[in-house]
Design an enzyme around this catalytic site. Structure first.
Site, PDB file in Angstrom:
ATOM      1  CG  HIS A  42      -1.893  -1.097   1.298  1.00 43.32           C
ATOM      2  ND1 HIS A  42      -1.540  -2.418   1.439  1.00 43.32           N
ATOM      3  CD2 HIS A  42      -3.256  -1.074   1.230  1.00 43.32           C
ATOM      4  CE1 HIS A  42      -2.650  -3.165   1.461  1.00 43.32           C
ATOM      5  NE2 HIS A  42      -3.693  -2.374   1.329  1.00 43.32           N
ATOM      6  CB  SER A 113       6.810   3.260   2.882  1.00 42.15           C
ATOM      7  OG  SER A 113       5.634   3.264   2.121  1.00 42.15           O
ATOM      8  CD  GLU A 131      -1.916   3.849  -3.730  1.00 44.76           C
ATOM      9  OE1 GLU A 131      -1.296   3.627  -2.682  1.00 44.76           O
ATOM     10  OE2 GLU A 131      -3.139   4.123  -3.751  1.00 44.76           O
ATOM     11  CG  ASP A 156      -6.385  -6.082  -3.558  1.00 38.68           C
ATOM     12  OD1 ASP A 156      -6.882  -5.191  -2.865  1.00 38.68           O
ATOM     13  OD2 ASP A 156      -6.144  -7.225  -3.121  1.00 38.68           O
ATOM     14  N   GLY A 157      -3.233  -4.763  -3.148  1.00 35.75           N
ATOM     15  CA  GLY A 157      -2.036  -5.160  -2.402  1.00 35.75           C
ATOM     16  C   GLY A 157      -2.175  -6.496  -1.690  1.00 35.75           C
ATOM     17  CG  ASP A 177       1.176   2.072   5.880  1.00 34.59           C
ATOM     18  OD1 ASP A 177       0.355   2.116   6.817  1.00 34.59           O
ATOM     19  OD2 ASP A 177       1.836   3.059   5.493  1.00 34.59           O
TER      20      ASP A 177
HETATM   21  C1  LIG Z   1      -1.527   4.592   4.647  1.00 34.90           C
HETATM   22  S1  LIG Z   1      -1.409   4.889   2.926  1.00 34.90           S
HETATM   23  C2  LIG Z   1       0.202   4.334   2.516  1.00 34.90           C
HETATM   24  C3  LIG Z   1       1.343   5.148   3.042  1.00 34.90           C
HETATM   25  C4  LIG Z   1       2.709   4.624   2.662  1.00 34.90           C
HETATM   26  N1  LIG Z   1       2.843   3.204   2.904  1.00 34.90           N
HETATM   27  C5  LIG Z   1       3.778   5.349   3.433  1.00 34.90           C
HETATM   28  O1  LIG Z   1       4.236   4.864   4.475  1.00 34.90           O
HETATM   29  O2  LIG Z   1       4.215   6.407   2.953  1.00 34.90           O
HETATM   30  C6  LIG Z   1      -2.402   3.590   2.242  1.00 34.90           C
HETATM   31  C7  LIG Z   1      -2.471   3.572   0.734  1.00 34.90           C
HETATM   32  O3  LIG Z   1      -3.061   2.345   0.317  1.00 34.90           O
HETATM   33  C8  LIG Z   1      -3.839   2.571  -0.842  1.00 34.90           C
HETATM   34  N2  LIG Z   1      -4.783   1.442  -0.936  1.00 34.90           N
HETATM   35  C9  LIG Z   1      -5.993   1.292  -0.361  1.00 34.90           C
HETATM   36  N3  LIG Z   1      -6.471   0.054  -0.593  1.00 34.90           N
HETATM   37  C10 LIG Z   1      -5.530  -0.592  -1.336  1.00 34.90           C
HETATM   38  C11 LIG Z   1      -5.418  -1.917  -1.844  1.00 34.90           C
HETATM   39  N4  LIG Z   1      -6.377  -2.833  -1.650  1.00 34.90           N
HETATM   40  N5  LIG Z   1      -4.300  -2.243  -2.537  1.00 34.90           N
HETATM   41  C12 LIG Z   1      -3.304  -1.340  -2.732  1.00 34.90           C
HETATM   42  N6  LIG Z   1      -3.357  -0.066  -2.270  1.00 34.90           N
HETATM   43  C13 LIG Z   1      -4.458   0.293  -1.567  1.00 34.90           C
HETATM   44  C14 LIG Z   1      -4.466   3.918  -0.586  1.00 34.90           C
HETATM   45  O4  LIG Z   1      -4.867   4.513  -1.807  1.00 34.90           O
HETATM   46  C15 LIG Z   1      -3.329   4.662   0.120  1.00 34.90           C
HETATM   47  O5  LIG Z   1      -2.571   5.386  -0.807  1.00 34.90           O
END
Ligand SMILES: C[S@@+](CC[C@H](N)C(=O)[O-])C[C@H]1O[C@@H](n2cnc3c(N)ncnc32)[C@H](O)[C@@H]1O
Length: 295
Positions: A42, A113, A131, A156-157, A177
């Site tokens: 994520h 990250s 993402e 999808d992560g 995350d």
């Molecule tokens: C908390 S933020 C990530 C911050 C990043 N990891 C950091 O530490 O800088 C969560 C991210 O996950 C994305 N997201 C939400 N659901 C997701 C999924 N199922 N798969 C991948 N990304 C997703 C959101 O769009 C968002 O940008």
């Protein structure tokens, strides 16, 4: 529906704790010459302008990064990480870091990250990013596309992580995350990490979660306690006892499968310092305990 944007929260107290832990794992991976890989499920948009309207709207970084940066005598590993953030300036890297000429930036800047990892990658190390948010993905793509060591997927992560297990490079870290804007994220995260760990039992897995009043973190800890990994499963939390307003985050947690040697002590030292330096909704405490002891 994807509504969460990390730009509102970048550099808050939870980022301090999570990103310092990420820095510790990366420092450990760099100790050996053998290449490592990091899978960030994520990823967000990569880096953040703390002078933006988004950041100003919540002001969360003022209670996190700003206080940590000004704090006295941080533990050595945290100081290294804070120095890295203070020196992070995409403006000096221009197109290489995806700076757009027509955007207005104010600074200071905060690496998310993907850029914390990017700065720690050596020539043969690899970073896989996932993402799903269309705009965050597009921004991130623009920022990392010039680096051959980085592989970005609009995917999808949870499902993507399991699908790419085990990685070709067998030393490394999975960072998960999620944004937890839907409560199913708790269960999806636990299931995906359990499956992925089953296919890569020697990998290090780090899951972030918020501590709210809803208690979903209790189930998460319980399911991680059932992962009998030889390297152990660690839980670290920085939280205030006072819940504050409903829906407001009163703490931040990390579940780590197969943490590196002495990670528990190093993170506890950092967490104790953050507890007295950053501003949480009430007096804060740090705790570290093993859900599953390392063999
Ligand atoms: C908390 S933020 C990530 C911050 C990043 N990891 C950091 O530490 O800088 C969560 C991210 O996950 C994305 N997201 C939400 N659901 C997701 C999924 N199922 N798969 C991948 N990304 C997703 C959101 O769009 C968002 O940008």
């Amino acid at each position: 529906m994807l509504s969460y944007l990390h730009g509102f929260h970048a550099g808050n107290f939870a980022d301090m704790h999570k990103h310092a832990a990420l820095w510790l794992v990366l420092s450990h991976l760099r100790k050996k010459k053998k290449p490592f890989c990091v899978i960030d499920t994520h990823a967000g948009s990569g880096w953040y302008d703390l002078g933006s309207e988004q950041a100003a709207k919540t002001g969360e970084w003022k209670d996190g990064y700003a206080l940590a940066k000004a704090g006295a005598n941080p533990p050595e590993m945290l100081q290294q990480y804070l120095d890295h953030v203070a020196g992070f300036d995409p403006m000096t890297r221009g197109r290489d870091y995806g700076v757009r000429e027509d955007d207005e930036y104010r600074g200071p800047f905060y690496p998310g990250s993907p850029f914390i990892v990017r700065e720690m990658l050596r020539e043969d190390d690899q970073l896989v990013l996932m993402e799903l948010h269309p705009r965050e993905f597009e921004t991130l793509h623009h920022r990392v596309k010039r680096d051959d060591r980085i592989h970005l997927h609009k995917r999808d992560g949870y499902e993507g992580l399991v699908g790419m297990m085990p990685p070709a490079i067998r030393r490394g870290l999975v960072l998960m995350d999620p944004s937890y804007d839907v409560k199913q994220d708790y269960q999806k995260a636990a299931i995906a990490i359990r499956h992925a760990w089953g296919k890569w039992p020697t990998g290090t897995f780090m899951l972030w979660y918020p501590i709210l009043e809803d208690g979903f973190d209790v189930d998460l800890r319980r399911s991680f306690g059932a992962i009998r990994s030889a390297g152990g499963v660690l839980c670290a939390e920085l939280a205030s006892r006072d819940g504050g307003a409903k829906g407001r985050m009163r703490g931040t947690g990390l579940l780590v499968i197969n943490p590196p040697w002495q990670f528990d002590q190093q993170l506890d030292e950092i967490g104790n310092w953050l507890a007295k330096t950053c501003k949480l909704p009430g007096p804060a405490k740090h705790s570290v305990h093993w859900l599953v002891a390392a063999e």
